[in-house]
Design a protein around this motif. Structure first.
Motif, PDB file in Angstrom:
ATOM      1  N   ALA A  18       1.347  -3.228   1.908  1.00 45.64           N
ATOM      2  CA  ALA A  18       0.989  -4.224   0.900  1.00 45.64           C
ATOM      3  C   ALA A  18       1.530  -5.560   1.389  1.00 45.64           C
ATOM      4  O   ALA A  18       2.709  -5.680   1.709  1.00 45.64           O
ATOM      5  N   GLU A  29      -0.084  -9.970   2.201  1.00 46.81           N
ATOM      6  CA  GLU A  29      -1.018 -11.009   1.779  1.00 46.81           C
ATOM      7  C   GLU A  29      -2.473 -10.531   1.793  1.00 46.81           C
ATOM      8  O   GLU A  29      -3.347 -11.166   1.220  1.00 46.81           O
ATOM      9  N   ASN A  30      -2.737  -9.390   2.400  1.00 43.13           N
ATOM     10  CA  ASN A  30      -4.080  -8.809   2.428  1.00 43.13           C
ATOM     11  C   ASN A  30      -4.310  -7.781   1.334  1.00 43.13           C
ATOM     12  O   ASN A  30      -5.333  -7.107   1.310  1.00 43.13           O
ATOM     13  N   GLY A  31      -3.329  -7.605   0.452  1.00 40.04           N
ATOM     14  CA  GLY A  31      -3.460  -6.667  -0.653  1.00 40.04           C
ATOM     15  C   GLY A  31      -2.831  -5.315  -0.370  1.00 40.04           C
ATOM     16  O   GLY A  31      -2.163  -5.114   0.629  1.00 40.04           O
ATOM     17  N   PHE A  32      -3.057  -4.393  -1.293  1.00 40.73           N
ATOM     18  CA  PHE A  32      -2.540  -3.027  -1.201  1.00 40.73           C
ATOM     19  C   PHE A  32      -3.536  -2.195  -0.402  1.00 40.73           C
ATOM     20  O   PHE A  32      -4.729  -2.169  -0.721  1.00 40.73           O
ATOM     21  N   GLN A  33      -3.056  -1.522   0.649  1.00 42.75           N
ATOM     22  CA  GLN A  33      -3.931  -0.768   1.544  1.00 42.75           C
ATOM     23  C   GLN A  33      -3.424   0.665   1.693  1.00 42.75           C
ATOM     24  O   GLN A  33      -2.612   0.955   2.561  1.00 42.75           O
TER      25      GLN A  33
END
Length: 101
Positions: free
Chosen positions: A84, A86-90
């Motif tokens: 998780a 700056e590109n979101g939760f992955q």
């Protein structure tokens, strides 16, 4: 302060079920990073580490890596690894649908 909020929230989840006990927990919280692990008597496990990136700048962000696992009602153990930032939760897991690019 953000690290403390995340840490407290996880303990609240673990304590929400009175029939489940914490059997192992470790944590280290610093001003720009944290690491913790938690295991409960029902087989649930959680490990996570976070680091502050670009401290003091306009692009300051927390970057997190972790995993959790749990035993579902069907008796199988499910594992989710995630990042998780700056590109979101992955999340990634064998039981999760794969995104086709």
């Amino acid at each position: 302060m953000k690290f403390l909020i995340v840490f407290v929230a996880l303990f609240a989840v673990a304590l929400a079920r009175p029939d489940v006990e914490i059997v192992r927990q470790n944590s280290e919280v610093g001003p720009e990073s944290y690491i913790f692990s938690l295991e409960t008597s029902d087989g649930t496990k959680k490990e996570e580490e976070g680091h502050l990136k670009n401290a003091g700048s306009e692009n300051e962000a927390i970057s997190v890596k972790g995993s959790y696992s749990f035993v579902a009602d069907d008796g199988q153990t499910y594992v989710v690894n995630y990042t998780a930032d700056e590109n979101g939760f992955q999340p990634e897991g064998a039981h999760l649908p794969q995104v086709q690019a």
